[in-house]
Enzyme design. Structure first.
Site, PDB file in Angstrom:
ATOM      1  N   CYS A  27     -18.603 -27.452   5.199  1.00 19.21           N
ATOM      2  CA  CYS A  27     -18.338 -28.347   6.316  1.00 19.21           C
ATOM      3  C   CYS A  27     -17.666 -27.588   7.461  1.00 19.21           C
ATOM      4  O   CYS A  27     -17.381 -26.405   7.353  1.00 19.21           O
ATOM      5  CB  CYS A  27     -17.436 -29.485   5.859  1.00 19.21           C
ATOM      6  SG  CYS A  27     -17.998 -30.309   4.351  1.00 19.21           S
ATOM      7  N   GLN A  28     -17.430 -28.292   8.558  1.00 21.56           N
ATOM      8  CA  GLN A  28     -16.657 -27.723   9.656  1.00 21.56           C
ATOM      9  C   GLN A  28     -15.595 -28.712  10.109  1.00 21.56           C
ATOM     10  O   GLN A  28     -15.777 -29.936  10.029  1.00 21.56           O
ATOM     11  CB  GLN A  28     -17.556 -27.332  10.833  1.00 21.56           C
ATOM     12  CG  GLN A  28     -18.398 -26.101  10.553  1.00 21.56           C
ATOM     13  CD  GLN A  28     -18.817 -25.374  11.815  1.00 21.56           C
ATOM     14  OE1 GLN A  28     -18.305 -25.593  12.905  1.00 21.56           O
ATOM     15  NE2 GLN A  28     -19.775 -24.474  11.666  1.00 21.56           N
TER      16      GLN A  28
END
Length: 276
Positions: free
Chosen positions: A2-3
């Site tokens: 994810c970010q």
């Protein structure tokens, strides 16, 4: 994986510029298309938007990009699922109450052999390791400070101890806020920029948009933006050290420490990077 995106400010500020570039990475310029979310604090409470659709195509994300909600603390997340199916309940950021305030948490990473005992006050709704970690954090803080919230420096050192325990299980990049300050931890990759007067121009990497912050700010403004990867290509971003834990207050880093990454976790990270 994810970010993450977060913002901590001295004065209420909107995040439309940064979020526009960040949302493009959710299925547009990058492959993080398994849901997204964003939370805006307004004193003790917050507005929370989550969607299991890709941020690049989500009508809710379009609303957020065009709706300049001003806040001193914002946390956003775009998801590439590693644990838990693509469902609304698995979208970050997650929200819980502690000491009469909302708390918001988002995580980028993958925790292995991690099944903390949760007594019942805090339980996950979804099936992610991230939400389990958040419940574990909330339970740990409540147990350590049962009466009321401690001063921020004591809270920070408590988070250092809790992070030290959880990071033994794998990659644990996270951002956490209660609306008063923001804590960010880096296991593998995280960056920040602290903008202050005199403000200059910034240009997004993931969208053709340049803004001159000097036209919209005053000497009282100070803004820290934290992101997994830099969002602009004409500014100097600071790279977190592996294991670094930072407390941001009023748009600036005020406390720092390093939680050592366990050797077994570092070796696993290196192997995973080599296989990509």
């Amino acid at each position: 994986m994810c970010q993450l995106l977060a913002m901590n400010c001295a004065e209420p500020t909107d995040i439309t510029f940064s979020f526009t570039g960040f949302a493009a990475r959710g299925g547009g310029t990058d492959h993080h298309a398994d849901g997204w979310g964003i939370a805006f604090f307004e004193d003790k409470a917050c507005r929370l938007f989550i969607d299991h659709q890709a941020a690049a195509n989500s009508p809710i994300a379009e609303l957020v990009k065009k709706y300049p909600i001003k806040s001193k603390n914002v946390i956003a997340h775009i998801r590439k699922a590693t644990q838990g199916i693509v469902e609304l309940e698995n979208c970050h950021p997650f929200q819980r109450e502690l000491w009469g305030r909302h708390w918001i948490f988002a995580h980028n990473g993958d925790l292995h052999d991690y099944d903390p005992f949760l007594s019942g006050v805090y339980q996950p709704v979804g099936t992610t390791d991230s939400e389990r970690a958040f419940c574990d954090i909330m339970q740990g803080l409540r147990k350590r400070f049962p009466g009321s919230q401690p001063p921020l420096d004591e809270l920070f050192h408590a988070m250092e101890d809790i992070t030290r325990t959880i990071t033994r299980h794998g990659v644990f990049n996270f951002v956490l806020s209660n609306g008063q300050a923001l804590i960010a931890h880096c296991s593998t990759r995280l960056h920040f920029i602290a903008r202050q007067w005199p403000f200059t121009k910034a240009h997004l990497i993931d969208a053709d948009w340049e803004i001159d912050f000097a036209k919209f700010t005053t000497p009282a403004d100070r803004v820290a933006v934290i992101a997994t990867a830099p969002l602009t290509d004409n500014e100097v971003w600071t790279t977190f050290e592996p294991g670094e834990l930072i407390l941001f207050e009023k748009g600036a880093p005020t406390l720092r420490t390093v939680v050592p990454i366990p050797e077994a976790v570092r070796l696993r990270n290196a192997q995973n990077t080599a296989c990509q």
